[in-house]
Design a protein around this motif. Structure first.
Motif, PDB file in Angstrom:
ATOM      1  N   LEU A   1       0.827  -1.211   0.000  1.00 30.94           N
ATOM      2  CA  LEU A   1       0.000   0.000   0.000  1.00 30.94           C
ATOM      3  C   LEU A   1       0.860   1.260   0.000  1.00 30.94           C
ATOM      4  CD1 LEU A   1      -2.792  -1.039   2.541  1.00 30.94           C
ATOM      5  CD2 LEU A   1      -2.995  -0.830   0.060  1.00 30.94           C
ATOM      6  N   LYS A   2       1.939   1.238   0.768  1.00 29.31           N
ATOM      7  CA  LYS A   2       2.833   2.394   0.824  1.00 29.31           C
ATOM      8  C   LYS A   2       3.504   2.616  -0.530  1.00 29.31           C
ATOM      9  CE  LYS A   2       5.271   4.315   4.723  1.00 29.31           C
ATOM     10  NZ  LYS A   2       6.191   4.119   5.816  1.00 29.31           N
ATOM     11  N   ALA A   3       3.920   1.518  -1.178  1.00 24.17           N
ATOM     12  CA  ALA A   3       4.560   1.636  -2.487  1.00 24.17           C
ATOM     13  C   ALA A   3       3.575   2.138  -3.543  1.00 24.17           C
ATOM     14  CB  ALA A   3       5.127   0.282  -2.903  1.00 24.17           C
ATOM     15  N   MET A   4       2.282   1.855  -3.361  1.00 19.78           N
ATOM     16  CA  MET A   4       1.264   2.313  -4.306  1.00 19.78           C
ATOM     17  C   MET A   4       0.923   3.788  -4.114  1.00 19.78           C
ATOM     18  SD  MET A   4      -1.283  -1.000  -4.199  1.00 19.78           S
ATOM     19  CE  MET A   4      -2.633  -0.105  -4.895  1.00 19.78           C
ATOM     20  N   GLY A   5       1.440   4.393  -3.032  1.00 20.65           N
ATOM     21  CA  GLY A   5       1.210   5.822  -2.825  1.00 20.65           C
ATOM     22  C   GLY A   5       0.341   6.188  -1.645  1.00 20.65           C
ATOM     23  N   TYR A   6      -0.066   5.189  -0.864  1.00 18.57           N
ATOM     24  CA  TYR A   6      -0.849   5.512   0.325  1.00 18.57           C
ATOM     25  C   TYR A   6       0.029   6.288   1.299  1.00 18.57           C
ATOM     26  CZ  TYR A   6      -4.901   2.677  -0.900  1.00 18.57           C
ATOM     27  OH  TYR A   6      -6.030   2.186  -1.497  1.00 18.57           O
ATOM     28  N   THR A   7      -0.537   7.319   1.916  1.00 18.65           N
ATOM     29  CA  THR A   7       0.225   8.150   2.839  1.00 18.65           C
ATOM     30  C   THR A   7       0.290   7.494   4.215  1.00 18.65           C
ATOM     31  OG1 THR A   7      -1.736   9.369   3.551  1.00 18.65           O
ATOM     32  CG2 THR A   7      -0.524  10.239   1.627  1.00 18.65           C
ATOM     33  N   ASP A   8       1.193   8.021   5.034  1.00 16.49           N
ATOM     34  CA  ASP A   8       1.280   7.531   6.421  1.00 16.49           C
ATOM     35  C   ASP A   8      -0.033   7.769   7.159  1.00 16.49           C
ATOM     36  OD1 ASP A   8       3.843   6.672   6.045  1.00 16.49           O
ATOM     37  OD2 ASP A   8       4.793   8.423   6.979  1.00 16.49           O
ATOM     38  N   GLY A   9      -0.681   8.905   6.864  1.00 13.21           N
ATOM     39  CA  GLY A   9      -1.962   9.209   7.507  1.00 13.21           C
ATOM     40  C   GLY A   9      -3.026   8.181   7.164  1.00 13.21           C
ATOM     41  N   ALA A  10      -3.052   7.735   5.894  1.00 12.68           N
ATOM     42  CA  ALA A  10      -4.039   6.727   5.480  1.00 12.68           C
ATOM     43  C   ALA A  10      -3.782   5.402   6.184  1.00 12.68           C
ATOM     44  CB  ALA A  10      -3.989   6.543   3.958  1.00 12.68           C
ATOM     45  N   LEU A  11      -2.507   5.023   6.311  1.00 10.73           N
ATOM     46  CA  LEU A  11      -2.169   3.775   7.001  1.00 10.73           C
ATOM     47  C   LEU A  11      -2.485   3.870   8.497  1.00 10.73           C
ATOM     48  CD1 LEU A  11       1.181   2.876   5.207  1.00 10.73           C
ATOM     49  CD2 LEU A  11      -1.122   2.037   4.712  1.00 10.73           C
ATOM     50  N   LEU A  12      -2.224   5.035   9.054  1.00 13.48           N
ATOM     51  CA  LEU A  12      -2.535   5.232  10.471  1.00 13.48           C
ATOM     52  C   LEU A  12      -4.047   5.124  10.697  1.00 13.48           C
ATOM     53  CD1 LEU A  12      -1.608   5.920  13.334  1.00 13.48           C
ATOM     54  CD2 LEU A  12      -1.779   8.334  12.728  1.00 13.48           C
ATOM     55  N   ARG A  13      -4.837   5.642   9.776  1.00 13.96           N
ATOM     56  CA  ARG A  13      -6.299   5.533   9.903  1.00 13.96           C
ATOM     57  C   ARG A  13      -6.743   4.079   9.860  1.00 13.96           C
ATOM     58  NH1 ARG A  13      -6.066  10.311   7.008  1.00 13.96           N
ATOM     59  NH2 ARG A  13      -6.330   9.297   4.974  1.00 13.96           N
ATOM     60  N   VAL A  14      -6.077   3.255   9.059  1.00 12.00           N
ATOM     61  CA  VAL A  14      -6.402   1.822   9.015  1.00 12.00           C
ATOM     62  C   VAL A  14      -6.164   1.187  10.386  1.00 12.00           C
ATOM     63  CG1 VAL A  14      -5.721  -0.414   8.041  1.00 12.00           C
ATOM     64  CG2 VAL A  14      -5.995   1.566   6.537  1.00 12.00           C
ATOM     65  N   VAL A  15      -5.006   1.509  10.977  1.00  8.04           N
ATOM     66  CA  VAL A  15      -4.669   0.952  12.294  1.00  8.04           C
ATOM     67  C   VAL A  15      -5.636   1.477  13.356  1.00  8.04           C
ATOM     68  CG1 VAL A  15      -2.894   0.825  14.085  1.00  8.04           C
ATOM     69  CG2 VAL A  15      -2.252   0.624  11.679  1.00  8.04           C
ATOM     70  N   LEU A  16      -5.973   2.766  13.298  1.00  9.60           N
ATOM     71  CA  LEU A  16      -6.906   3.329  14.274  1.00  9.60           C
ATOM     72  C   LEU A  16      -8.296   2.715  14.120  1.00  9.60           C
ATOM     73  CD1 LEU A  16      -5.897   7.098  14.367  1.00  9.60           C
ATOM     74  CD2 LEU A  16      -5.557   5.366  16.132  1.00  9.60           C
ATOM     75  N   ARG A  17      -8.714   2.420  12.894  1.00 14.65           N
ATOM     76  CA  ARG A  17      -9.999   1.766  12.681  1.00 14.65           C
ATOM     77  C   ARG A  17      -9.982   0.377  13.318  1.00 14.65           C
ATOM     78  NH1 ARG A  17     -10.445   1.888   7.212  1.00 14.65           N
ATOM     79  NH2 ARG A  17     -10.914   4.094   7.334  1.00 14.65           N
ATOM     80  N   GLU A  18      -8.890  -0.339  13.146  1.00 16.76           N
ATOM     81  CA  GLU A  18      -8.774  -1.660  13.756  1.00 16.76           C
ATOM     82  C   GLU A  18      -8.792  -1.566  15.280  1.00 16.76           C
ATOM     83  OE1 GLU A  18      -5.896  -5.598  13.639  1.00 16.76           O
ATOM     84  OE2 GLU A  18      -5.484  -3.924  12.307  1.00 16.76           O
ATOM     85  N   SER A  19      -8.104  -0.560  15.827  1.00 12.84           N
ATOM     86  CA  SER A  19      -8.103  -0.394  17.287  1.00 12.84           C
ATOM     87  C   SER A  19      -9.501  -0.032  17.786  1.00 12.84           C
ATOM     88  CB  SER A  19      -7.074   0.653  17.711  1.00 12.84           C
ATOM     89  OG  SER A  19      -7.445   1.941  17.277  1.00 12.84           O
ATOM     90  N   PHE A  20     -10.268   0.705  16.973  1.00  9.52           N
ATOM     91  CA  PHE A  20     -11.644   1.037  17.345  1.00  9.52           C
ATOM     92  C   PHE A  20     -12.497  -0.231  17.411  1.00  9.52           C
ATOM     93  CE2 PHE A  20     -15.983   2.337  16.056  1.00  9.52           C
ATOM     94  CZ  PHE A  20     -16.283   3.155  17.132  1.00  9.52           C
ATOM     95  N   TYR A  21     -12.312  -1.136  16.447  1.00  9.29           N
ATOM     96  CA  TYR A  21     -13.048  -2.399  16.463  1.00  9.29           C
ATOM     97  C   TYR A  21     -12.668  -3.241  17.686  1.00  9.29           C
ATOM     98  CZ  TYR A  21     -14.220  -1.241  11.617  1.00  9.29           C
ATOM     99  OH  TYR A  21     -14.658  -0.616  10.487  1.00  9.29           O
ATOM    100  N   VAL A  22     -11.381  -3.260  17.995  1.00  5.00           N
ATOM    101  CA  VAL A  22     -10.933  -3.994  19.191  1.00  5.00           C
ATOM    102  C   VAL A  22     -11.588  -3.401  20.444  1.00  5.00           C
ATOM    103  CG1 VAL A  22      -8.918  -4.463  20.654  1.00  5.00           C
ATOM    104  CG2 VAL A  22      -8.752  -4.774  18.183  1.00  5.00           C
ATOM    105  N   ALA A  23     -11.645  -2.065  20.511  1.00  6.70           N
ATOM    106  CA  ALA A  23     -12.261  -1.400  21.666  1.00  6.70           C
ATOM    107  C   ALA A  23     -13.731  -1.773  21.797  1.00  6.70           C
ATOM    108  CB  ALA A  23     -12.111   0.117  21.549  1.00  6.70           C
TER     109      ALA A  23
END
Length: 197
Positions: free
Chosen positions: A110-132
């Motif tokens: 995803l990073k090589a395709m041009g996704y920004t750090d912010g977009a990847l961080l949002r993915v991780v935060l979404r996963e943490s929200f589901y865990v919560a």
């Protein structure tokens, strides 16, 4: 405490004749619709200065404040909550960190395709929200069962108010979001080219 134990721990109460023992608490029943503030003031004016007159709501609040702030059980409960937050943060961090480590090649793509750090961080935060949400739902169900069992066994009123539930939910989401941000640090600093080698 039984009356026998009370007299054993407070022998000065046994010395007084029946009916003349020191009084700790007196209850007045007022007619429905009475102005409690005026009744309280009228009663306080007729009693000695060392007698505190409280409405039922004031007495309940005073007792709750004592058990929450002054009694050892309140302090232990606060320490337990803080420790629960720290332990929960560590466990959630470990879960999310392991999930990120297992998916590093996908994140690198995803990073090589041009996704920004912010977009990847949002993915991780979404996963943490589901865990919560999953953890909160399970914890709330177990707490509800335990509160009912404790109330049945002890006779104590065990009530989990909606405000408390909302605060716990907010703290759970905040804890998991903090764990997600901490776990995502490795993901945000890694070079995609090194992951494909």
């Amino acid at each position: 405490m039984s009356e026998r134990n009370l007299l054993r721990y407070c022998p000065h109460r046994a010395a007084a004749p029946w009916g003349l023992t020191p009084i700790d608490l007196g209850v007045l029943r007022v007619e429905p619709g009475s102005d409690l503030v005026r009744v309280k003031e009228a009663v306080a004016m007729r009693l000695p200065a060392d007698v505190i007159v409280l409405t039922k709501a004031e007495l309940v609040r005073k007792e709750q404040d004592f058990w929450e702030k002054a009694a050892p059980i309140g302090v232990v409960f606060d320490i337990g909550m803080a420790m629960g937050f720290v332990v929960g943060l560590a466990i959630c961090y470990q879960v999310l960190f392991a999930e990120i480590a297992d998916r590093l090649p996908q994140f690198a793509t995803l990073k090589a395709m041009g996704y920004t750090d912010g977009a990847l961080l949002r993915v991780v935060l979404r996963e943490s929200f589901y865990v919560a949400l999953l953890g909160f739902t399970g914890g709330l169900a177990i707490s509800h069962l335990l509160f009912g069992w404790l109330q049945g066994e002890t006779g104590l009123s065990m009530v989990l108010k909606p405000v408390d539930v909302a605060v716990i939910l907010v703290l759970t989401v905040a804890m998991c979001a903090m764990a997600g941000v901490l776990a995502a640090r490795r993901l945000l600093t890694v070079d995609p080219a090194t992951l494909f080698g």
